[in-house]
Design an enzyme around this catalytic site. Structure first.
Site, mmCIF file in Angstrom:
data_model
loop_
_atom_site.group_PDB
_atom_site.id
_atom_site.type_symbol
_atom_site.label_atom_id
_atom_site.label_comp_id
_atom_site.label_asym_id
_atom_site.label_seq_id
_atom_site.Cartn_x
_atom_site.Cartn_y
_atom_site.Cartn_z
ATOM 1 N N LYS A 54 0.800 -1.220 0.000
ATOM 2 C CA LYS A 54 0.000 0.000 0.000
ATOM 3 C C LYS A 54 0.839 1.280 0.000
ATOM 4 O O LYS A 54 0.393 2.325 -0.487
ATOM 5 C CB LYS A 54 -0.939 0.004 1.207
ATOM 6 C CG LYS A 54 -2.121 -0.943 1.100
ATOM 7 C CD LYS A 54 -3.183 -0.395 0.172
ATOM 8 C CE LYS A 54 -4.475 -1.183 0.261
ATOM 9 N NZ LYS A 54 -5.540 -0.600 -0.586
ATOM 10 N N SER A 310 0.490 -9.808 -0.175
ATOM 11 C CA SER A 310 0.302 -8.356 -0.204
ATOM 12 C C SER A 310 0.656 -7.640 1.084
ATOM 13 O O SER A 310 0.924 -6.434 1.065
ATOM 14 C CB SER A 310 -1.154 -8.034 -0.569
ATOM 15 O OG SER A 310 -2.040 -8.608 0.377
#
Length: 417
Positions: A54, A310
């Site tokens: 992110k 992720s």
């Protein structure tokens, strides 16, 4: 600024991010390779700055703001990882920001946002879902003039996330046959898909989203983004009730398949990543691996399969629930409502005649209430092998006790997790 993401934007983002983020490893995973019968590579974004991809999108968007916009400050909504990326960018670039998070965000993530942002960032807890936090953050932006840093539905964010795809291709000895990407709002898979479709058009792109928050699958079936009526927030990094207006058309046009992964399968992959591979993954970080082992057909002769891990911001206090969900998913843990007659020996009969060897009671809540004749009990049983369930159910049926199985899909089951 164009409304459609391009590879040129991703290249520009890569140049902007190069001094700031890590070029995370693309490494072979023996466990998944053995399970699938072919080479599986993990893109280790759990080892990224802030332990999540992110930061790529957040930093790229904030770093591209004008001086006047920077003076106004930024605001965002986040389930945790995007907020950490925003906090990191604010501290690095000297910009003030506010991060709105839902109450379901793990404490570990909230504390990390505050630590990364220092005196530059304020953390505001509001609502119970990401979408409620997003509404509050948008209201803040409209009221104060702060720039809203969207976690997925902005081409600058998507360009930053797309650098994951750029790195996968740069690090691969051969073009991947399949790339499996976790899906929340769609920013990561959109960016990766734009890059791969131009640089490796034959690569199959699969999105993996949690079954309890399958907003992209719902949007594809509906023909456009729509709000889910209900949301399971367990996979907090991918629990988004409505996908982006900018991400949806890219997923629709460029992604081959989007699959919904049972939360129990995610938990099983989390535990295997930790116990076998030594990788601490949050639930969203295990989505791709869980999808690969259960839902994505793969041939050993087809070329490598890449799973994007992720994020690794998992709260250790959640492992009890993770283990519970995993055991239920793989069929080793089951729950029943057993009605015992109120007479001596009833429980002993259950232990001696119903339970078999290697079958353990792991939960027992006995309530007499006001009934003199019978008393219900919630009983949890753990098996040695999932295949032992049929014989257990047979013995329960043959018993004089009244036994009702509590299936995982039952509303009652939600009180057990």
């Amino acid at each position: 600024m164009t409304d459609r993401l391009t590879t040129a934007m991703i290249s520009q983002a890569a140049a902007r991010l190069r001094p700031v983020v890590r070029r995370t490893a693309l490494e072979p995973n023996q466990r998944l390779s053995d399970l699938l019968g072919g080479q599986v590579l993990l893109k280790r974004e759990d080892a990224q700055v802030c332990r999540s991809y992110k930061v790529r999108g957040a930093f790229n968007l904030i770093a591209s703001l004008t001086e006047e916009q920077r003076r106004r400050g930024v605001v965002c909504a986040s389930a945790g990882n995007h907020g950490q990326g925003v906090a990191f960018a604010c501290a690095r670039l000297g910009i003030s920001g506010r991060v709105y998070v839902p109450s379901t965000t793990p404490r570990q993530k909230r504390e990390r946002i505050a630590a990364l942002g220092g005196d530059r960032v304020e953390v505001v807890v509001v609502g119970g879902t990401y979408d409620e936090a997003s509404t509050a953050a948008h209201a803040d932006s409209e009221h104060t003039g702060a720039i809203y840093v969207h976690p997925f539905d902005d081409v600058r964010t998507m360009a930053g996330q797309g650098t994951v795809g750029l790195e996968i291709m740069a690090q691969s000895d051969e073009a991947p046959h399949t790339v499996v990407v976790p899906v929340g709002g769609g920013g990561l898979i959109s960016g990766i898909a734009v890059w791969l479709r131009e640089h490796s058009p034959s690569t199959r792109i699969v999105g993996a989203e949690p079954a309890g928050a399958a907003s992209m699958r719902a949007a594809l079936d509906h023909g456009g983004p729509l709000a889910l009526p209900e949301l399971d927030s367990f996979v907090d990094g991918a629990a988004v009730g409505r996908v982006g207006n900018a991400t949806f058309p890219l997923v629709k046009d460029l992604v081959d398949e989007v699959v919904a992964v049972d939360e129990g399968a995610v938990c099983t992959e989390m535990l295997d990543l930790y116990q076998t591979d030594g990788i601490i993954a949050e639930p969203a970080g295990a989505l791709a691996g869980a999808a690969a082992r259960e839902l994505v057909p793969y041939s050993s002769s087809a070329g490598p399969l890449v799973c994007v891990v992720s994020g690794g911001n998992n709260d250790v206090s959640r492992y009890g629930e993770v283990l519970e969900r995993s055991l239920v998913h793989i069929g080793l843990r089951h729950y029943f409502l057993v009605t015992f007659p109120q007479r001596p020996g009833a429980l002993r009969h259950f232990l001696d005649e119903v339970l078999g060897e290697g079958e353990d009671i792991i939960a027992f809540e006995y309530v007499k209430k006001n009934n003199r004749d019978t008393g219900p009990a919630l009983v949890g049983i753990e098996l040695e092998r999932a295949s032992d369930l049929d014989s257990l159910l047979f013995r329960m049926k043959a018993s004089p006790l009244t036994v009702e199985r509590v299936p995982p899909g039952s509303p009652l089951f939600t009180f057990l997790l």
